[in-house]
Design an enzyme around this catalytic site. Structure first.
Site, PDB file in Angstrom:
ATOM      1  N   GLY A  12       0.818  -1.209   0.000  1.00  0.00           N
ATOM      2  CA  GLY A  12       0.000   0.000   0.000  1.00  0.00           C
ATOM      3  C   GLY A  12       0.847   1.253   0.000  1.00  0.00           C
ATOM      4  N   GLY A  14      -0.328   4.483   0.379  1.00  0.00           N
ATOM      5  CA  GLY A  14      -1.071   5.623   0.907  1.00  0.00           C
ATOM      6  C   GLY A  14      -0.121   6.476   1.731  1.00  0.00           C
ATOM      7  N   PHE A  15      -0.659   7.297   2.624  1.00  0.00           N
ATOM      8  CA  PHE A  15       0.208   8.163   3.427  1.00  0.00           C
ATOM      9  C   PHE A  15       1.216   7.362   4.238  1.00  0.00           C
ATOM     10  CE2 PHE A  15      -3.396  11.158   2.890  1.00  0.00           C
ATOM     11  CZ  PHE A  15      -2.675  12.203   2.361  1.00  0.00           C
ATOM     12  N   GLY A  16       0.758   6.256   4.836  1.00  0.00           N
ATOM     13  CA  GLY A  16       1.636   5.461   5.685  1.00  0.00           C
ATOM     14  C   GLY A  16       2.747   4.786   4.903  1.00  0.00           C
ATOM     15  N   VAL A  80      -2.351  -8.115  -3.446  1.00  0.00           N
ATOM     16  CA  VAL A  80      -1.866  -9.094  -2.481  1.00  0.00           C
ATOM     17  C   VAL A  80      -3.026 -10.003  -2.123  1.00  0.00           C
ATOM     18  CG1 VAL A  80      -0.994  -9.411  -0.140  1.00  0.00           C
ATOM     19  CG2 VAL A  80      -0.053  -7.616  -1.598  1.00  0.00           C
ATOM     20  N   GLU A 171     -18.134  17.574   3.832  1.00  0.00           N
ATOM     21  CA  GLU A 171     -17.455  18.232   2.716  1.00  0.00           C
ATOM     22  C   GLU A 171     -18.197  17.991   1.410  1.00  0.00           C
ATOM     23  OE1 GLU A 171     -12.976  18.715   4.545  1.00  0.00           O
ATOM     24  OE2 GLU A 171     -13.480  16.794   3.643  1.00  0.00           O
ATOM     25  N   ASP A 300      -4.749   3.490   8.845  1.00  0.00           N
ATOM     26  CA  ASP A 300      -6.134   3.095   9.118  1.00  0.00           C
ATOM     27  C   ASP A 300      -6.291   1.604   9.381  1.00  0.00           C
ATOM     28  OD1 ASP A 300      -6.485   5.712   8.458  1.00  0.00           O
ATOM     29  OD2 ASP A 300      -7.854   5.379   6.784  1.00  0.00           O
ATOM     30  N   ALA A 317      -4.718  11.232   8.185  1.00  0.00           N
ATOM     31  CA  ALA A 317      -3.415  11.222   7.525  1.00  0.00           C
ATOM     32  C   ALA A 317      -2.227  11.419   8.481  1.00  0.00           C
ATOM     33  CB  ALA A 317      -3.385  12.262   6.410  1.00  0.00           C
TER      34      ALA A 317
END
Lengths: 438, 438
Positions: A12, A14-16, A80, A171, A300, A317
């Protein structure tokens, strides 16, 4: 003799995952990043793609272009399917990869509370595909309303229901309000876009429950100014083609958007690890899984509850970014035989925008609302966007919308292509995992 | 008593239809524009979307936003199924519309020479959907090659065949050459993108046959520098999943793009009017159809042969634009009881780009090639782009790519959504027309 470098597999980007890889760049490790997409996505601005303010490419960067100068990082596109913790192997749909260290950073997907058939009628907002689908539905509803003669059908087309009063729901509702009141105000001849009905449904007592009650209240009033009706304490009991059942009531709406509930990667259920109620993996103070210090779970996907109040860290995030950095440093410390220090989260606060020029933010006991909060929101989001080019483009798009009330990406695109093997592997891994038995 | 304004129906909002509507803006006529899409598309730059240099929204503008201040212009999204010339009615998939004047500006689609099954394996480039599909296939091929271990399969994935050596084929081949040599050069670990095989197949004696032989020759040499192999005098006899048959030879290629042959709107075959061999409608000197002076056909859909040399005008934007302006003025003259003057085309020349910083242009007997031709090409394309915002964005994107060798929109997106009624009406009208019998 060449030293064999430890293999780090990151699932992954993403941010992490991305942050972890950045801190492992050009270090004495071999890194493989696997992702189902070729791009890192700046999710906090995804609602702007869904509402036509930004282009998909404005908030997405090809993962391999980020690491083009890092010779020790290899990027592979794929799914995966399983992980063998004992043999230290990651099983993908194209190959099996060995690891010395594994970083799980798969994020979460929507939860429809076991009513997966609702998804077709009420898409959620996690990927670019979903964002452009939502954009298509929003702008198409106005097009169909313009050519509709039946008053009731027209009303249905001009009704938007958003389920879930967290930041994403707020939003989206705010942006649709802005579109209906400003962007589209002069573009139609048969309908008045200002008559759009926007209903935000929240099961809890108030919207934005993670914020202070004053800020929730402020957000609710600002949303109302944009024509949004807020229904709190309301449970959605059914979603179908063109309607939502909320308690005893039925609302007819052609566009229904889902911003309620998350569920973790289905990979979590394949692993024999301790999980919390909603399926997130419970991690140790160093973010590793129990009895396997070389396997980390971040962002997450993880439940990190070693906090002063014992509550798990929120799914935002800054948590993923700090955890990504932490695990990369952990690995590098291991290689130097240094002891691991427990992970500590530095609170960065929360923010949310409400339509044009209004936002709320909360940092520990301090809070701010209105125009200045919105300016800070703009500043921080541009600052954290990856890539100088994207920063400039987003800044330009926002300035333009701000000055002209127009949105830059109101394009409706259909999907006429039926593709074969090209498509199969970017399908939701959930479905693939269900099909393939290993 | 209010005077009843004449009704003008325009089918299609390409260069021709859009220009006609612009000249009828706020005049004493009621205009309806019908289009299958909600946006006008700047087709000359579509190949840049297909190759990741521009975003879809950079070259597309919502039609209704162009006419938001023209109260006499109504825009409807939908498919035209048939036209009743006697009763002066346009039959759409949602309503039947009366007209006093009709402007047909439907453009053309690809022709696969009656081998429609080839389309799946070799998409053409006429719409944003097709452009993003081509983009997906190009960048996906590199991703799949990176993770492929079989050398032969890797070679197949890194082979791109473009069928058709007209401007679109040349521009696509040049852009893929540029991507392989510059954009992606440092992004992969297992493959060398510089080894990409790009084959441009042309049935005629030379590529770009509408240009002078010197310019064709120049373009061919420049393409070769970008790694493009040009096969002239070569007929494609079969296209399948992963291969192209050209004469007796078979080339294995995962990505095949189609830039050969056009066929007019299927609407043409429903109308009892004279057509040329490839199905375009033969028009009178005033662009009307025979015996029906209130029905005009413009742009690629028409064959206008009242030229000094008797050859039909080419299928390029300047022709459509001039014809759109002409028919609008014709209608306004009719309303003033002025006589119609025959249409005369003012030659604006031809241009084509070949990869980075090279172009050719030809204007009557004058011609230019190389960097300055490219600068002119850039200038003219930005000038003609609709919308100040798009001009700025495209200028920015180009400057950025020019300086960094990077492309801004290398995003691979899948299509996970199955939609129902939302989708049906943006399907190719061809298919819809075939199904519905009136």
């Amino acid at each position: 003799m060449q030293k064999v470098k430890p293999k780090v597999v990151i699932i992954g980007a993403g941010f992490g995952g991305l942050t972890a890889a950045k801190y492992l760049k050009n270090k004495e490790v071999d890194v493989i990043i696997i992702d189902r997409r070729n791009h890192h996505l700046f999710q906090p601005l995804l609602y702007q793609v869904a509402t036509g303010a930004l282009n998909p490419a404005d908030i997405a960067v090809p993962i391999r272009s980020i690491f083009s100068k890092a010779q020790n990082i290899k990027i592979l596109l794929g799914n995966v399917i399983d992980i063998n913790l004992k043999k230290k192997k990651v099983i993908t749909d194209f190959d099996t990869l060995d690891y010395d260290y594994l970083i799980l950073a798969c994020g979460v997907s929507h939860s429809y509370f076991k009513q997966d058939q609702w998804e077709e009628y009420a898409p959620g907002l996690k990927s670019l595909e979903e964002a452009t689908e939502i954009r298509r539905r929003i702008f198409l509803a106005y097009e169909l309303a313009e050519r509709e003669k039946d008053q009731n059908k027209q009303k249905e087309l001009l009704t938007f229901v958003i389920v879930g009063g967290g930041p994403t729901g707020v939003e989206l509702a705010g942006a649709i309000g802005e579109i209906s009141r400003y962007t589209l105000s002069k573009d139609f001849r048969n309908i008045n876009p200002g008559r759009t009905r926007i209903i935000l449904i929240e099961a809890g007592k108030r919207i934005l429950p993670s914020f202070k009650p004053e800020l929730s209240e402020y957000a609710a009033r600002e949303l109302e100014k944009l024509g949004v009706t807020i229904w709190t304490n309301t449970y959605v009991t059914e979603v179908g083609n063109g309607y939502v059942k909320a308690g005893d009531e039925i609302i007819k709406a052609k566009t229904i958007l889902w911003a309620a509930g998350i569920e973790p990667s289905s990979l979590n259920y394949k692993l024999n690890v301790t999980k919390d109620k909603i399926g997130r993996i419970l991690v140790e103070p160093d973010l590793s899984i129990k009895n396997d210090p070389n396997v980390f779970v971040i962002g997450d996907q993880a439940n990190f509850s070693h906090t002063p109040d014992g509550k798990p860290l929120p799914a935002i995030a800054p948590v993923a970014i700090q955890q990504g950095k932490y695990v990369a440093k952990c690995i590098l410390r291991d290689l130097q035989n240094l002891k691991r220090i427990p992970f500590q989260y530095v609170d960065k606060g929360f923010m949310a925008t409400i339509g044009r020029m209004k936002a709320i933010l909360q940092y520990k006991n301090f809070y701010l609302k209105g125009f200045f909060a919105w300016l800070l929101w703009v500043f921080i989001h541009i600052l954290y966007l990856i890539g100088f080019r994207n920063k400039l483009i987003v800044f330009f798009q926002w300035s333009w919308s701000f000055l002209t009330f127009r949105k830059g990406a109101r394009i409706i695109r259909s999907k006429i292509w039926k593709t074969r093997e090209h498509e199969s592997f970017i399908l939701k891994s959930k479905k693939i995992i269900n099909k393939k038995k290993l």
